[in-house]
Design a protein around this motif. Structure first.
Motif, PDB file in Angstrom:
ATOM      1  N   VAL A 399       7.979   3.753  33.854  1.00  0.00           N
ATOM      2  CA  VAL A 399       8.482   2.692  32.793  1.00  0.00           C
ATOM      3  C   VAL A 399       7.779   2.744  31.757  1.00  0.00           C
ATOM      4  O   VAL A 399       8.245   3.199  30.599  1.00  0.00           O
ATOM      5  N   PRO A 400       6.695   2.537  30.813  1.00  0.00           N
ATOM      6  CA  PRO A 400       6.730   2.743  29.998  1.00  0.00           C
ATOM      7  C   PRO A 400       6.613   4.263  29.340  1.00  0.00           C
ATOM      8  O   PRO A 400       6.882   4.074  27.905  1.00  0.00           O
ATOM      9  N   ALA A 401       5.774   5.101  30.136  1.00  0.00           N
ATOM     10  CA  ALA A 401       5.275   6.212  29.433  1.00  0.00           C
ATOM     11  C   ALA A 401       6.569   7.192  29.164  1.00  0.00           C
ATOM     12  O   ALA A 401       6.406   7.776  28.404  1.00  0.00           O
ATOM     13  N   GLY A 402       7.990   6.688  30.301  1.00  0.00           N
ATOM     14  CA  GLY A 402       9.161   6.658  30.025  1.00  0.00           C
ATOM     15  C   GLY A 402       9.582   7.228  28.689  1.00  0.00           C
ATOM     16  O   GLY A 402      10.620   7.546  28.435  1.00  0.00           O
ATOM     17  N   LEU A 403       9.395   5.800  28.346  1.00  0.00           N
ATOM     18  CA  LEU A 403      10.324   4.690  27.130  1.00  0.00           C
ATOM     19  C   LEU A 403       9.393   5.532  25.876  1.00  0.00           C
ATOM     20  O   LEU A 403      10.179   6.408  24.848  1.00  0.00           O
ATOM     21  N   ARG A 404       8.264   5.906  26.052  1.00  0.00           N
ATOM     22  CA  ARG A 404       7.917   6.446  25.256  1.00  0.00           C
ATOM     23  C   ARG A 404       7.960   8.314  23.989  1.00  0.00           C
ATOM     24  O   ARG A 404       8.380   8.361  23.380  1.00  0.00           O
ATOM     25  N   GLU A 405       8.143   8.691  25.365  1.00  0.00           N
ATOM     26  CA  GLU A 405       8.106   9.790  26.246  1.00  0.00           C
ATOM     27  C   GLU A 405      10.068  10.084  25.310  1.00  0.00           C
ATOM     28  O   GLU A 405      10.209  11.163  24.755  1.00  0.00           O
ATOM     29  N   ALA A 406      10.769   9.810  25.916  1.00  0.00           N
ATOM     30  CA  ALA A 406      12.425  10.046  25.432  1.00  0.00           C
ATOM     31  C   ALA A 406      12.178   8.986  23.512  1.00  0.00           C
ATOM     32  O   ALA A 406      12.939   9.920  23.254  1.00  0.00           O
ATOM     33  N   GLN A 407      11.045   7.969  23.174  1.00  0.00           N
ATOM     34  CA  GLN A 407      11.768   7.786  21.994  1.00  0.00           C
ATOM     35  C   GLN A 407      11.237   9.208  21.282  1.00  0.00           C
ATOM     36  O   GLN A 407      11.602   9.648  19.983  1.00  0.00           O
ATOM     37  N   HIS A 408       9.489   9.889  21.623  1.00  0.00           N
ATOM     38  CA  HIS A 408       9.276  11.139  20.928  1.00  0.00           C
ATOM     39  C   HIS A 408      10.140  12.716  20.782  1.00  0.00           C
ATOM     40  O   HIS A 408      11.178  12.830  19.578  1.00  0.00           O
ATOM     41  N   VAL A 409      11.121  11.904  21.943  1.00  0.00           N
ATOM     42  CA  VAL A 409      12.168  12.883  21.661  1.00  0.00           C
ATOM     43  C   VAL A 409      13.315  12.837  21.064  1.00  0.00           C
ATOM     44  O   VAL A 409      13.672  13.846  19.995  1.00  0.00           O
TER      45      VAL A 409
END
Length: 529
Positions: A399-409
């Motif tokens: 989940v943390p990597a997913g949140l950072r991915e969404a934030q990057h997008v």
């Protein structure tokens, strides 16, 4: 039966601060032990609180009592009359006395069997003293301890109230108040709403995690027996209940723990009524703390799982979909979640970004639900909101990597011209070069490249020309679309494009030169953002 008792040091610094003593504690006093006390009845009731010590011989002693007294007697008026002996014990029982202490001597050289049986039937602790013992010594010792304890309890109450009031006056956040309560109570402190969802915690992290790990069961069972150290206090004000504070596993005396919980509850109610130092509700602050910790990666995701579960997020056999929406009200996003019947946490992160962590059942279509969420968001807000979405995760550790991915997008999308049409849901595969530039924006080589390529416009502060260039390149060098979006005629646009090419010394009709300028502009916008 004879109780095994150890002396109680009158100066012991760790002595609990409860403003009463139990019968058992009185019997462990060194001066009492000198009288060789023996418990002959009511041994199971020795934890009764002793509120006061009273010397009384009359059979109807109960009329002089108000409850909680330890009554001392030599039995001089009861000797030879078994009826009076029974009446004496029954009178004490009706008055809810804590215990009766009989000094053996001329009146009763041995424990009277009639009194003992009557006390056993009533459940009244009966203690006999085998050695001569001046009652005045016992009375003085117990009364002094009771007064000292009452003073200590009042002092503690005022100390806690003063500390918490000072923090509120200074505008301290909720967490700071709870840290102060945890310091005084030396146990985990948990604040919940009426649905038992955890809003905030304080205390040693391992101990708090132990409590949260099995929170669903603890929340509904703990607190029924305050003697086990689970002490609750209601959070209510202006006729409304909204939660509770709980001391989890408090090791001191119950009365002291209840006092601490009450003082803490008073402070939290005042803090909430005054609004604290934040416009966010406690629920929003709780979600914000959890999601911020997840995004930062400072705390391993596995350690945050108990907090997520206690906050009401379903975590067992679920699919997690991290989303980020910029420039949107968290309360509005939460409202859309509830409309759609979706489980998730919503919290505002830094730089105007709001994170949404969806928790879906494994058989639900994640992509369809995200699209439905984005469409409803646009309908409810009446604004063009683009939802940045990461790929679904089935493991909590991802989940943390997913949140950072969404934030990057979301950051990459933020660099796009506001005038351009964007899809309702954007993913990593949709941001292409723009996403890469966002990742590299802090690289000195990229910064130098952007400055060098755009120097002709940046040095002259040609913001209008930069805006036209941005739109022209973002539309794929579509002149008609660019003119339309900037509300200028085609000839006027041509003149501006010529000015841009002259200042930059490039030919925008050349693909490679146009691509170089486009990359430089993306890097410049990313650095500015």
């Amino acid at each position: 039966m004879t109780a095994t008792l150890e002396p109680l040091d009158p100066l012991e610094p760790t002595e609990p601060l409860e403003p009463v003593l139990s019968v058992r504690q009185v019997l462990t006093l060194e001066r009492v032990l000198a009288g060789e006390p023996e418990v002959v009845a009511g041994a199971g009731q020795l934890d009764r609180p002793v509120r006061w010590v009273h010397v009384a011989e009359a059979p109807d002693v109960g009329v002089m009592l108000s409850g909680g007294e330890m009554v001392l007697t030599t039995g001089v008026l009861l000797a030879g009359d078994e009826t009076k002996q029974v009446e004496y014990v029954q009178s004490l029982h009706r008055a809810e006395a804590a215990a009766v202490v009989l000094g053996l001597g001329r009146a009763f050289p041995s424990p009277p069997e009639v009194m003992r049986r009557a006390a056993e039937r009533c459940g009244l602790p009966m203690i006999v003293l085998h050695r001569p013992f001046p009652f005045a010594v016992l009375t003085e010792e117990v009364q002094a301890r009771l007064v000292r304890r009452k003073f200590a309890a009042v002092s503690l109450s005022e100390s806690v109230r003063t500390a918490l009031t000072g923090l509120i006056t200074a505008g301290a956040p909720l967490q700071r108040l709870l840290d102060e309560v945890a310091q005084h109570s030396a146990c985990p402190v948990v604040v919940t709403n009426l649905a038992h969802r955890v809003l905030a915690t304080a205390g040693e992290r391992p101990a708090v995690d132990d409590v949260l790990r099995d929170w669903e069961r603890i929340a509904r069972q703990a607190g029924g027996n305050e003697g086990d150290g689970w002490i609750r206090a209601e959070l209510a004000g202006r006729g409304e209940r909204w939660g509770q504070i709980m001391l989890c596993g408090y090791r001191g005396d119950t009365a002291t723990g209840r006092l601490l919980a009450d003082r803490a509850a008073e402070a939290l109610v005042l803090h909430r009524m005054l609004g604290g130092n934040s416009a966010h509700t406690w629920e929003e602050q709780s979600a914000q703390s959890l999601l911020t910790d997840l995004v930062s990666g400072v705390v391993p995701a596995r350690q945050l799982l108990p907090r997520a579960r206690a906050a009401g997020l379903p975590v067992n056999r679920r699919t997690f979909v991290p989303l980020v929406v910029r420039d949107s009200d968290p309360a509005g996003l939460d409202r859309v979640l509830r409309m759609l019947g979706l489980s998730g946490l919503v919290a505002e992160l830094a730089d105007g970004a709001t994170a949404v962590l969806l928790s879906l059942a494994r058989d639900q279509d994640a992509q369809a639900l995200v699209a439905h969420f984005a469409a409803r968001l646009r309908t409810e807000t009446g604004a063009v909101r683009t939802v940045a979405a990461a790929d679904a995760r089935t493991a909590w550790d991802d989940v943390p990597a997913g949140l950072r991915e969404a934030q990057h997008v979301a950051d990459a999308v933020a660099d796009s011209s506001a005038a351009l049409d964007l899809p309702a849901v954007v993913r990593l595969r949709d941001v292409h070069l723009r996403g890469l530039i966002r990742l590299l924006r802090d690289d000195p080589h990229v910064q130098s490249f952007a400055e060098r390529e755009l120097d002709g416009l940046l040095r002259a502060a040609e913001e209008d020309l930069l805006s036209v260039l941005r739109t022209y390149l973002a539309t794929g060098r579509n002149k008609s679309r660019t003119a339309q979006l900037h509300h200028v005629s085609r000839p006027a646009l041509y003149r501006r494009l010529e000015a841009i090419q002259a200042r930059l010394g490039v030919d925008l009709d050349d693909f490679e030169q146009a691509a170089s300028v486009h990359i430089a502009l993306l890097a410049h916008d990313a650095q500015q953002g």
